[in-house]
Design a protein around this motif. Structure first.
Motif, PDB file in Angstrom:
ATOM      1  N   THR A 156      -0.978  -1.776  15.347  1.00 52.46           N
ATOM      2  CA  THR A 156      -2.437  -1.847  15.396  1.00 52.46           C
ATOM      3  C   THR A 156      -3.089  -1.320  14.121  1.00 52.46           C
ATOM      4  N   GLU A 157      -4.411  -1.446  14.066  1.00 50.85           N
ATOM      5  CA  GLU A 157      -5.162  -0.954  12.900  1.00 50.85           C
ATOM      6  C   GLU A 157      -5.005   0.550  12.716  1.00 50.85           C
ATOM      7  N   SER A 158      -4.735   1.262  13.797  1.00 52.62           N
ATOM      8  CA  SER A 158      -4.575   2.717  13.712  1.00 52.62           C
ATOM      9  C   SER A 158      -3.122   3.127  13.485  1.00 52.62           C
TER      10      SER A 158
ATOM     11  N   VAL B 166      -3.246  -3.176   5.084  1.00 50.11           N
ATOM     12  CA  VAL B 166      -4.627  -3.153   4.599  1.00 50.11           C
ATOM     13  C   VAL B 166      -5.017  -4.541   4.111  1.00 50.11           C
TER      14      VAL B 166
ATOM     15  N   GLU C 295      -9.522  -2.794   4.350  1.00 46.42           N
ATOM     16  CA  GLU C 295      -9.647  -2.275   5.704  1.00 46.42           C
ATOM     17  C   GLU C 295      -8.307  -2.374   6.434  1.00 46.42           C
ATOM     18  N   PRO C 296      -7.984  -1.376   7.298  1.00 45.19           N
ATOM     19  CA  PRO C 296      -6.756  -1.472   8.099  1.00 45.19           C
ATOM     20  C   PRO C 296      -6.805  -2.701   8.991  1.00 45.19           C
ATOM     21  N   ALA C 297      -5.674  -3.378   9.138  1.00 44.92           N
ATOM     22  CA  ALA C 297      -5.614  -4.599   9.941  1.00 44.92           C
ATOM     23  C   ALA C 297      -4.402  -4.561  10.861  1.00 44.92           C
ATOM     24  N   GLU C 298      -4.542  -5.223  11.981  1.00 36.99           N
ATOM     25  CA  GLU C 298      -3.439  -5.357  12.918  1.00 36.99           C
ATOM     26  C   GLU C 298      -2.423  -6.358  12.378  1.00 36.99           C
TER      27      GLU C 298
ATOM     28  N   PRO D  16      -0.776   1.446   8.557  1.00 37.18           N
ATOM     29  CA  PRO D  16      -1.154   0.069   8.850  1.00 37.18           C
ATOM     30  C   PRO D  16      -1.316  -0.811   7.608  1.00 37.18           C
TER      31      PRO D  16
ATOM     32  N   THR E 176       3.515  -3.004   6.116  1.00 40.03           N
ATOM     33  CA  THR E 176       3.413  -1.986   7.150  1.00 40.03           C
ATOM     34  C   THR E 176       4.601  -1.050   7.040  1.00 40.03           C
TER      35      THR E 176
END
Length: 230
Positions: free
Chosen positions: A172-174, A208, A212-215, A206, A142
């Motif tokens: 967060t994912e965003s 990945v 996919e983006p992950a928290e 974020p 991150t």
């Protein structure tokens, strides 16, 4: 003596193979206390620690000088000093180009300010003794994109108080920050709210996972509040 904005320092701390990636900001005093002829930082973007320097565990610093324009942007940034030479120069230049300032006011109108300086320090810091249960967060998981400079509390400015706050939060994912908590502060309570207010505005690239983006939880940031004569 309160450090002028021309020499305001931002210390970026990278952590390798330890428990966290922390970026520390030496915060500016409250704008209400500043001269309107000074350019005041609003947004400071964290530089990316160069891959080579991470691999070889190289530490150093870069001192930049630049012009803050009438619109608060940065132009004509040049390296005044770097150690070791050339290793961190581009990372610092890329970051400072994204800084945003409240421009100085001359005769009631925004005006450019020359000779503004910013020092980046690139350091490895081992925090493993602080909390052995922390989640490992390394540079490729991150990455900070935008770090908003906290406001130095008025009481602390008047009394010459220095200190730090260590925060932990979820990215967060965003790429936004949620659920920040204070893990450590010195002196207790003096800088907590200023640090929380600032970190709530941070933006990250974020993590990945499987494309996919992950928290990601357990991300930490240490905010350092110092008054210096640099």
């Amino acid at each position: 003596m309160i450090q002028h904005q021309e020499s305001q320092s931002v210390r970026m701390v990278a952590v390798l193979s330890v428990l966290m990636l922390a970026f520390s900001v030496i915060a500016a005093p409250s704008p209400a206390k500043e001269n309107p002829n000074e350019a005041l930082p609003i947004v400071k973007v964290a530089p990316i620690y160069p891959d080579r320097a991470v691999r070889e565990k190289i530490e150093g610093h870069v001192l930049l000088e630049f012009v803050v324009t009438e619109t608060g942007g940065v132009r004509d940034a040049v390296v005044v000093e770097s150690e070791p030479p050339g290793v961190f120069d581009q990372a610092a230049l890329d970051a400072v180009a994204k800084f945003k300032y409240k421009p100085r006011i001359v005769d009631g109108k925004p005006a450019a300010k020359t000779g503004v300086r910013n020092r980046f320090s690139f350091e490895f810091e081992d925090e493993s003794a602080t909390d052995s249960t922390s989640q490992t967060v390394v540079p490729d998981e991150t990455l900070p994109i935008v770090k908003v400079a906290p406001t130095y509390p008025d009481d602390a400015v008047r009394e010459g108080i220095e200190g730090h706050v260590l925060l932990e939060f979820v990215v967060t994912e965003s790429g936004t920050v949620r659920d920040p908590v204070v893990l450590e502060s010195e002196p207790p309570g003096v800088f907590d709210q200023a640090a929380l207010d600032a970190v709530g505005k941070f933006k990250y690239k974020p993590k990945v996972v499987d494309g996919e983006p992950a928290e990601i939880a357990g991300v930490r940031n240490r905010v350092i509040f110092e008054i210096s004569d640099e």
